[in-house]
Design an enzyme around this catalytic site. Structure first.
Site, PDB file in Angstrom:
ATOM      1  N   TYR A  93       0.851  -1.192   0.000  1.00 46.24           N
ATOM      2  CA  TYR A  93       0.000   0.000   0.000  1.00 46.24           C
ATOM      3  C   TYR A  93       0.882   1.235   0.000  1.00 46.24           C
ATOM      4  CZ  TYR A  93      -4.100  -2.732   1.488  1.00 46.24           C
ATOM      5  OH  TYR A  93      -5.140  -3.613   1.570  1.00 46.24           O
ATOM      6  N   TYR A 138      -0.378  -9.917   0.639  1.00 47.47           N
ATOM      7  CA  TYR A 138       0.692  -9.386   1.494  1.00 47.47           C
ATOM      8  C   TYR A 138       0.580  -9.994   2.892  1.00 47.47           C
ATOM      9  CZ  TYR A 138      -3.027  -6.173   2.994  1.00 47.47           C
ATOM     10  OH  TYR A 138      -4.200  -5.646   3.446  1.00 47.47           O
ATOM     11  N   ARG A 182      -2.815 -11.802   3.810  1.00 54.20           N
ATOM     12  CA  ARG A 182      -4.124 -11.400   3.295  1.00 54.20           C
ATOM     13  C   ARG A 182      -4.273 -11.872   1.851  1.00 54.20           C
ATOM     14  NH1 ARG A 182      -7.608  -7.897   4.574  1.00 54.20           N
ATOM     15  NH2 ARG A 182      -8.891  -9.666   4.027  1.00 54.20           N
ATOM     16  N   HIS A 198      -7.075  -8.545  -2.522  1.00 53.77           N
ATOM     17  CA  HIS A 198      -8.395  -7.949  -2.308  1.00 53.77           C
ATOM     18  C   HIS A 198      -8.407  -6.473  -2.669  1.00 53.77           C
ATOM     19  CE1 HIS A 198      -6.220  -7.163   1.450  1.00 53.77           C
ATOM     20  NE2 HIS A 198      -6.931  -6.055   1.530  1.00 53.77           N
ATOM     21  N   HIS A 208     -10.506  -2.934  -1.479  1.00 54.91           N
ATOM     22  CA  HIS A 208     -11.408  -2.359  -0.475  1.00 54.91           C
ATOM     23  C   HIS A 208     -12.460  -1.505  -1.178  1.00 54.91           C
ATOM     24  CE1 HIS A 208      -8.927  -3.226   3.150  1.00 54.91           C
ATOM     25  NE2 HIS A 208      -7.935  -3.185   2.290  1.00 54.91           N
TER      26      HIS A 208
END
Lengths: 176, 234
Positions: B105, B144, B154, B157, B159
């Site tokens: 991110y 990640y 995780r 995905h 959000h």
């Protein structure tokens, strides 16, 4: 009937998507902590507070939305708790009016890591104690817990801390 | 403790306390939530203006460019935002944020040792059209690691944040990918009830795949909320 898409946590990394300008990311932001322009409103107020977890630590990665509707004004604001040194949220708005059926209030939605489903609460105002006594939603809340929904007034500022757990745990409302 | 799952619409969502996802332990309310029928009936959301949407706000392959294209697998994510009756919700705001193709991110707090992509921000938004449909162009995010438990990863995905008609239709969720082996080990995905979990997994969509350009995925979003007719009659 369809089944609803289930909720998931907003996670720790929402800021550059949902509150980018507040956090200094290069992406425009539609909503911020000013529901109104305080320069344009003589009657503007500030609503401020912090979010406390079960260890009584302030939460630095929450996102808070205010939804305010009183029949005349329909206002919306959003802020993260990660840019204030004390992890405060601060909103500039005007005090809502009563809609005639109860006390004035704003609805607050809390999103954060560790919440798989966001939390709804309401902010009522200390200086409306007469209307608060007969508010139909407050009357649904056990009397011993009603105070957790009432913001304390100092000048033009209202203070509203949110406690996720503990003796002062804030009242949250079930989604219905 | 608020371990007992609520009835009503909340029974289709994850419980507030889900100890396998450790962060819920100190952040879930302990006391029962208060149910006040009708409390959200008149709580309409903000009204959104088309004029506010930037030309590349929905195109994450373009809106973070500095000196080139972002790296990774291009994809189209589209779907319909609808109410519990399947009726599309027009002109509502859909916000998207995600990791880059390496699973990193751009958020300053993310310390995962994977490269940032100078040409990828990972955030976008759009309004649904008159049928309630939305569309994004983006890059497939990487998986990640995270610190929830030993060797926790995780699944890939996106959000999503969606408004809908009413404050009770407000939704923040995550879109997952079909066939991802990490789903079985992910407490966030697994926290959702078995009845609704699969609704967070997008369908691969060959019809919307753009030849020689990008893979298509379809992700419909069904929101809570009061039946619209209640309002139309007022």
């Amino acid at each position: 009937m369809k089944l609803p898409t289930p909720s998931q946590t907003v996670g720790p990394f929402f800021a550059y998507g949902l509150t980018p300008q507040q956090y200094g990311y290069d992406f425009s932001q539609w909503y911020n902590n000013k529901l109104i322009d305080p320069q344009q409103h003589d009657d503007s107020i500030i609503i401020t507070g912090r979010v406390f977890d079960g260890n009584h630590d302030t939460v630095p990665d929450a996102m808070i939305e205010l939804w305010q509707r009183d029949g005349e004004c329909n206002l919306f604001g959003r802020v993260g708790t990660g840019t204030d040194p004390d992890h405060r949220f601060i909103f500039h708005t005007i005090k809502p009016r009563t809609d005639g059926t109860g006390a004035p209030f704003v609805t607050l939605i809390l999103f954060m890591r560790g919440q798989l489903l966001h939390s709804y609460t309401r902010i009522y105002f200390e200086d409306e104690s007469d209307l608060n006594k007969s508010d139909p939603v407050l009357l649904n809340v056990p009397e011993s817990r009603r105070e957790t929904l009432v913001a304390r007034k100092q000048g033009s500022k209202y203070f509203f801390d949110i406690y996720m757990q503990g003796p002062n745990e804030t009242v949250f409302f079930e989604i219905c | 403790m608020n371990k007992k799952k609520a009835g009503g619409i909340e029974s289709f969502h994850p419980p507030r306390l889900y100890p396998d996802y450790k962060s819920t332990v100190l952040r879930a309310p302990h006391r029962p939530l208060i149910l006040v029928p009708g409390i959200f009936d008149d709580a309409y959301g903000p009204v959104f203006g088309e004029s506010e949407v930037g030309p590349d706000d929905h195109d994450l392959t373009k809106n973070g460019r500095r000196d080139g294209e972002p790296l990774g697998e291009r994809m189209i994510v589209h779907g319909k935002v609808m109410d519990l009756n399947g009726k599309g919700i027009p002109n509502t705001l859909v916000e998207l944020w995600q990791a880059n193709s390496a699973g990193r991110y751009i958020h300053k707090v993310d310390q995962h040792d994977a490269p940032l992509d100078p040409n990828f921000l990972g955030a976008g938004r759009c309004l649904t059209d008159q049928e309630g449909c939305y569309l994004f162009y983006t890059i497939k995010p990487g998986a990640y690691p995270w610190g929830n438990h030993y060797n926790a990863w995780r699944p890939q995905h996106l959000h999503f944040s969606v408004f809908g008609r009413n404050i009770s239709s407000r939704l923040v969720t995550q879109m997952y990918f079909p066939g991802d082996p990490l789903l079985l080990y992910d407490p966030i995905y697994e926290s959702a009830p078995e009845t609704t979990r699969h609704l967070m997994v997008a369908d691969f969509d060959l019809d919307r795949t753009e030849p020689m350009f990008a893979l298509g995925y379809k992700f419909d979003i069904v929101l809570n909320g009061r039946n619209e007719s209640r309002f139309e009659n007022r």
